[in-house]
Design an enzyme around this catalytic site. Structure first.
Site, PDB file in Angstrom:
ATOM      1  N   CYS A 106      -8.626  99.625 -38.291  1.00 26.09           N
ATOM      2  CA  CYS A 106      -8.294  99.555 -39.709  1.00 26.09           C
ATOM      3  C   CYS A 106      -9.295  99.382 -40.820  1.00 26.09           C
ATOM      4  O   CYS A 106      -9.987  98.530 -40.442  1.00 26.09           O
ATOM      5  CB  CYS A 106      -7.117  98.798 -40.023  1.00 26.09           C
ATOM      6  SG  CYS A 106      -5.492  98.793 -39.044  1.00 26.09           S
ATOM      7  N   ARG A 117     -12.546 103.610 -38.843  1.00 29.55           N
ATOM      8  CA  ARG A 117     -12.014 102.625 -38.329  1.00 29.55           C
ATOM      9  C   ARG A 117     -10.635 102.800 -37.720  1.00 29.55           C
ATOM     10  O   ARG A 117      -9.947 101.998 -37.156  1.00 29.55           O
ATOM     11  CB  ARG A 117     -11.910 101.338 -39.263  1.00 29.55           C
ATOM     12  CG  ARG A 117     -13.389 100.886 -39.662  1.00 29.55           C
ATOM     13  CD  ARG A 117     -13.354  99.815 -40.847  1.00 29.55           C
ATOM     14  NE  ARG A 117     -12.929  98.398 -40.143  1.00 29.55           N
ATOM     15  CZ  ARG A 117     -13.721  97.572 -39.838  1.00 29.55           C
ATOM     16  NH1 ARG A 117     -15.034  97.774 -39.752  1.00 29.55           N
ATOM     17  NH2 ARG A 117     -13.486  96.642 -39.232  1.00 29.55           N
ATOM     18  N   TRP A 172      -5.167 102.133 -37.836  1.00 29.49           N
ATOM     19  CA  TRP A 172      -5.038 102.539 -36.624  1.00 29.49           C
ATOM     20  C   TRP A 172      -3.838 101.805 -36.016  1.00 29.49           C
ATOM     21  O   TRP A 172      -4.106 100.428 -36.161  1.00 29.49           O
ATOM     22  CB  TRP A 172      -6.506 102.093 -36.048  1.00 29.49           C
ATOM     23  CG  TRP A 172      -6.479 102.516 -34.665  1.00 29.49           C
ATOM     24  CD1 TRP A 172      -6.837 103.680 -33.960  1.00 29.49           C
ATOM     25  CD2 TRP A 172      -6.040 101.718 -33.353  1.00 29.49           C
ATOM     26  NE1 TRP A 172      -6.743 103.651 -32.671  1.00 29.49           N
ATOM     27  CE2 TRP A 172      -6.231 102.318 -32.078  1.00 29.49           C
ATOM     28  CE3 TRP A 172      -5.660 100.504 -33.241  1.00 29.49           C
ATOM     29  CZ2 TRP A 172      -5.816 102.093 -30.940  1.00 29.49           C
ATOM     30  CZ3 TRP A 172      -5.393  99.974 -31.848  1.00 29.49           C
ATOM     31  CH2 TRP A 172      -5.569 100.736 -30.507  1.00 29.49           C
ATOM     32  N   ASN A 192      -6.216  94.188 -41.924  1.00 27.29           N
ATOM     33  CA  ASN A 192      -6.825  94.691 -40.457  1.00 27.29           C
ATOM     34  C   ASN A 192      -6.719  93.422 -39.471  1.00 27.29           C
ATOM     35  O   ASN A 192      -7.181  92.257 -39.845  1.00 27.29           O
ATOM     36  CB  ASN A 192      -8.235  94.858 -40.871  1.00 27.29           C
ATOM     37  CG  ASN A 192      -8.998  95.324 -39.593  1.00 27.29           C
ATOM     38  OD1 ASN A 192      -8.566  95.584 -38.631  1.00 27.29           O
ATOM     39  ND2 ASN A 192     -10.495  94.708 -39.668  1.00 27.29           N
ATOM     40  N   GLY A 193      -6.120  93.839 -38.488  1.00 28.96           N
ATOM     41  CA  GLY A 193      -6.085  92.829 -37.488  1.00 28.96           C
ATOM     42  C   GLY A 193      -4.614  92.602 -36.816  1.00 28.96           C
ATOM     43  O   GLY A 193      -4.053  93.350 -36.940  1.00 28.96           O
ATOM     44  N   GLU A 196     -20.222 107.307 -17.959  1.00 26.42           N
ATOM     45  CA  GLU A 196     -20.545 107.783 -19.512  1.00 26.42           C
ATOM     46  C   GLU A 196     -19.944 109.007 -19.663  1.00 26.42           C
ATOM     47  O   GLU A 196     -19.472 109.315 -20.684  1.00 26.42           O
ATOM     48  CB  GLU A 196     -21.921 107.376 -19.952  1.00 26.42           C
ATOM     49  CG  GLU A 196     -22.148 107.863 -21.271  1.00 26.42           C
ATOM     50  CD  GLU A 196     -21.476 107.122 -22.604  1.00 26.42           C
ATOM     51  OE1 GLU A 196     -20.539 106.343 -22.168  1.00 26.42           O
ATOM     52  OE2 GLU A 196     -21.627 107.635 -23.480  1.00 26.42           O
ATOM     53  N   LYS A 232     -17.195 110.395 -22.253  1.00 27.87           N
ATOM     54  CA  LYS A 232     -17.270 111.161 -23.291  1.00 27.87           C
ATOM     55  C   LYS A 232     -16.273 112.416 -23.113  1.00 27.87           C
ATOM     56  O   LYS A 232     -15.682 112.859 -24.272  1.00 27.87           O
ATOM     57  CB  LYS A 232     -18.850 111.667 -23.163  1.00 27.87           C
ATOM     58  CG  LYS A 232     -19.784 111.284 -24.069  1.00 27.87           C
ATOM     59  CD  LYS A 232     -19.990 110.527 -25.280  1.00 27.87           C
ATOM     60  CE  LYS A 232     -19.186 109.082 -25.363  1.00 27.87           C
ATOM     61  NZ  LYS A 232     -19.946 108.122 -25.543  1.00 27.87           N
ATOM     62  N   GLU A 289     -12.654 111.332 -23.912  1.00 23.76           N
ATOM     63  CA  GLU A 289     -12.062 110.908 -25.400  1.00 23.76           C
ATOM     64  C   GLU A 289     -12.225 112.100 -26.271  1.00 23.76           C
ATOM     65  O   GLU A 289     -11.517 112.001 -27.447  1.00 23.76           O
ATOM     66  CB  GLU A 289     -13.227 109.623 -25.790  1.00 23.76           C
ATOM     67  CG  GLU A 289     -14.503 109.777 -26.074  1.00 23.76           C
ATOM     68  CD  GLU A 289     -15.265 108.469 -26.519  1.00 23.76           C
ATOM     69  OE1 GLU A 289     -14.616 107.599 -27.027  1.00 23.76           O
ATOM     70  OE2 GLU A 289     -16.350 108.370 -26.316  1.00 23.76           O
ATOM     71  N   HIS A 329     -14.792 107.901   0.048  1.00 21.12           N
ATOM     72  CA  HIS A 329     -13.989 106.677   0.236  1.00 21.12           C
ATOM     73  C   HIS A 329     -12.556 106.974  -0.606  1.00 21.12           C
ATOM     74  O   HIS A 329     -11.743 106.103  -0.758  1.00 21.12           O
ATOM     75  CB  HIS A 329     -14.845 105.390  -0.075  1.00 21.12           C
ATOM     76  CG  HIS A 329     -15.782 105.056   0.754  1.00 21.12           C
ATOM     77  ND1 HIS A 329     -15.747 104.452   1.931  1.00 21.12           N
ATOM     78  CD2 HIS A 329     -16.940 105.243   0.496  1.00 21.12           C
ATOM     79  CE1 HIS A 329     -16.840 104.354   2.510  1.00 21.12           C
ATOM     80  NE2 HIS A 329     -17.804 104.683   1.622  1.00 21.12           N
ATOM     81  N   LYS A 369     -13.397 103.951 -34.268  1.00 24.06           N
ATOM     82  CA  LYS A 369     -14.800 103.779 -34.002  1.00 24.06           C
ATOM     83  C   LYS A 369     -15.025 102.216 -33.501  1.00 24.06           C
ATOM     84  O   LYS A 369     -15.739 102.087 -33.007  1.00 24.06           O
ATOM     85  CB  LYS A 369     -15.557 104.227 -35.241  1.00 24.06           C
ATOM     86  CG  LYS A 369     -16.995 103.992 -34.965  1.00 24.06           C
ATOM     87  CD  LYS A 369     -17.572 104.968 -34.037  1.00 24.06           C
ATOM     88  CE  LYS A 369     -19.260 104.709 -33.778  1.00 24.06           C
ATOM     89  NZ  LYS A 369     -19.311 105.368 -32.641  1.00 24.06           N
TER      90      LYS A 369
END
Ligand code: M6R
Length: 606
Positions: free
Chosen positions: A2, A27, A74, A98-99, A479, A483, A486, A502, A601
């Site tokens: 946020c 955010r 968010w 925010n929080g 990674e 990528k 997402e 395995h 982000k």
């Protein structure tokens, strides 16, 4: 998560609030809203979804107040609907937050019993009614907030305005970042300096537990104990041109292409180019007696940490533990004396990473952080800051921040190796030379994206994709999978190539592309054997290597050629194809590349 903003201005502020929110959209972007004080009353406009919906709402029904707050959300508590969008308000008080308020249920029940009516499912609305209750009781807004704050449990950055108080805004910070901007007869509030860049470069960062009372002519700040305190204003480096994509279609594309330049800047920061040696800041700890390096981070930054482990263990011969911060914070492992705790974060605000930093500090570790935002909470709470010079990263998928983190980690490994006498001066020079060639190689790699466009067509049809890598390239497989999932929403997993047999090999059939990160580095023959095991089961292989395609010994769906380079630098180079594969697949599929669904982000809540 946020983003919050506030303006005590000299002209109607709604346009500037939206402009600042655009800079904070990284955010969160589930919904957005603003509220202003107009003729003594609070007015509000909110909209579900992206900021453009809010802009349209304001164009249809403008707000004219000179004092206002704004929020881009968010969602944590409650669906991303308009009703749950911030600002939340009563008749007298409006709040952006925010929080997470952890005791919001208890507060809500208590306030409902006192006659307060709640409209949303959010934790934030409890803050609004709590402050309103205190305001009704005390008649003074500042006293009301001072009384309310100790009743809140959890993390917050708050911006608060009041009906009938055109020259007042109150800010409070506990666990979430907040910055005050100083203008001419105007004051600003923002989650970060980037939001305030078009208005002012004079910024005061609030400290943990601070509350600030803002009026047009200045701010009074009180510390966690309620005592007046001076916090120095600094000149912010945040540029007002940050939200420019240049000639690129997406920020992610721009940021991928910026890598040769920003990696150069980061390397130049840690390397004495003339001498061909590492020139690293003093870590303030006896490196010859270093007992362990403990790395903690989240997401892509965690994968950078895994690469760092391979480098540091190999070249500095010291044990390295790497852990995702969300796990380490509650595991609370024992930590050795004379240990270095290293935190990696683009934003420097990731809540879990910050929590582990505080734990390690309590345990007497020396605290170093690799961060991209110099003024962030993680940077400010570290003993030593190792900055990455990636510049602002706006795309939610981390690209240039990751490779700059790798550049800093590679330099750190060499600095530790030299200090501990585990690498010779000749080897240091050879490895530094390799690093200095990385920007040139990457420039070559991003110059032709046609192979990725073609591959995107095939990958877009897949439901699942596997990534394989061995040794130091294993984190690149992780990674690559992160990528791809997402931004394209295709399910992808990264595995150590040796783990294939395995379990994951059971997934292989002709519909599962397997992307293999396999530079010719001494381990590649083993990886080639794994490739053949995949081919034998009909899997479609994409080989990323500096070798020839026929080295795979089987038919390939595609071969991505990487330039020959020093093996030490492979993680930096092989990061590029995994970024471009994800980017072009997402573009082909038409997803929102820079702001993928459900993400933000900066993850400032746990
Ligand atoms: O700001 P940080 O580097 O601490 O963020 C950590 C992760 O949230 C971040 O790397 C995330 O995984 C990215 N979306 C990956 O592209």
């Amino acid at each position: 998560m946020c983003g919050i903003v506030g303006i005590l201005g000299t002209h109607p502020v709604s346009g500037d609030l939206v402009d600042a929110l655009r800079r904070l959209e990284y955010r969160g972007y589930d919904s957005a809203g603003i509220a202003t004080v107009e003729n003594g009353h609070l007015g509000r406009r909110r909209a579900e979804g992206k900021l453009r919906n809010l802009e349209q709402r304001i164009a249809e029904d403008p707000l004219k107040g000179l004092t206002g707050i704004g929020h881009t959300r968010w969602a944590t508590h409650g669906k991303p609907t308009e009703t749950n969008a911030h600002p939340h308000m009563s008749e007298r008080v409006s709040v952006v937050h925010n929080g997470i308020i952890e005791n919001f249920r208890a507060l809500r029940e208590d306030l409902k019993a006192k006659g307060h009516v709640f409209d949303s499912d959010t934790d934030t609305e409890a803050v609004v009614h709590l402050i309103t209750e205190e305001f009704n009781r005390r008649g003074d807004p500042v006293a009301a907030v001072k009384a309310a704050l100790p009743q809140l449990e959890g993390a917050f950055a708050l911006g608060i305005i009041f009906a009938g108080h055109d020259d007042l805004m109150i800010a409070a910070r506990r666990g979430s970042p907040l910055a005050i901007g100083h203008g001419e007869d105007a004051m600003y509030l923002g989650s970060d300096a980037i939001a305030l860049a078009p208005f002012t470069s004079e910024i005061t960062y609030l400290e943990e537990g601070d509350m600030a009372v803002l009026r047009r002519l200045g701010a009074e700040i009180f510390d966690a104990a309620g005592q007046p305190v001076k916090r120095t204003a600094v000149k912010s480096q945040a540029s007002s041109l940050l939200v420019d994509k240049g000639n690129h279609r997406h920020f992610m594309a721009k940021e991928i292409h910026e890598q040769p330049e920003v990696i150069s800047h980061t390397l130049a920061h840690y390397i004495d180019m003339a001498e061909g040696k590492v020139n690293f800041p003093d870590l303030g700890i006896d490196l010859s007696a270093l007992s362990r390096v403990t790395i903690s981070a989240c997401g892509t930054a965690y994968y950078a940490g895994l690469v760092g482990k391979y480098w540091i263990e190999r070249y500095a011969r010291v044990a390295v533990e790497v852990d995702v911060a969300s796990e380490m914070r509650y595991r609370e492992p024992p930590l050795p004396e004379n240990g270095l705790a290293l935190f990696i974060s683009q934003s420097g605000e990731t809540a879990d990473t910050l929590a582990v930093l505080r734990y390690c500090k309590e345990q007497g570790q020396r605290i170093a952080s690799i961060v991209n935002v110099r003024t962030s909470s993680i940077a400010r709470e570290s003993d030593v800051v190792l900055q990455t010079l990636a510049g602002p990263e706006i795309g939610v998928a981390s690209t240039k921040a990751f490779t700059c983190q790798l550049a800093a980690l590679a330099s750190l490994a060499l600095a530790l190796g030299r200090a501990r006498g585990t690498i010779s001066a000749e080897l240091e020079q050879e490895l530094v030379k390799g690093l200095l060639e990385v920007p040139r190689h990457i420039a070559e790699m991003v110059a032709d994206e046609r192979p990725y466009e073609k591959l995107a067509h095939d990958l877009s049809k897949a439901r699942d994709v596997l990534y394989l890598g061995r040794g130091i390239n294993f984190p690149l497989a992780l990674e690559g999978a992160l990528k791809l999932k997402e931004i394209s929403y295709i399910h992808a997993e990264g595995y150590a190539a040796g783990e294939l047999k395995h379990g994951p090999i059971a997934l292989i059939d002709e519909n599962v592309p397997v992307i293999v990160v396999a530079p010719e580095d001494g381990l590649s023959e083993k990886t080639v054997s794994n490739v053949q095991e995949v081919a034998a089961r009909g899997g479609q292989i994409v080989l990323i290597s500096n070798g020839k395609p026929d080295a795979a010994g089987c038919e390939l769906l595609a071969h991505i050629k990487v330039p020959d380079a020093h093996a030490f630098t492979n993680p930096l180079l092989y990061a590029i194809p995994v970024q471009l594969i994800a980017y072009h697949t997402a573009v082909f599929m038409g997803t929102d590349v820079d702001q993928p669904r459900n993400l933000a982000k900066s993850v400032t809540v746990e």
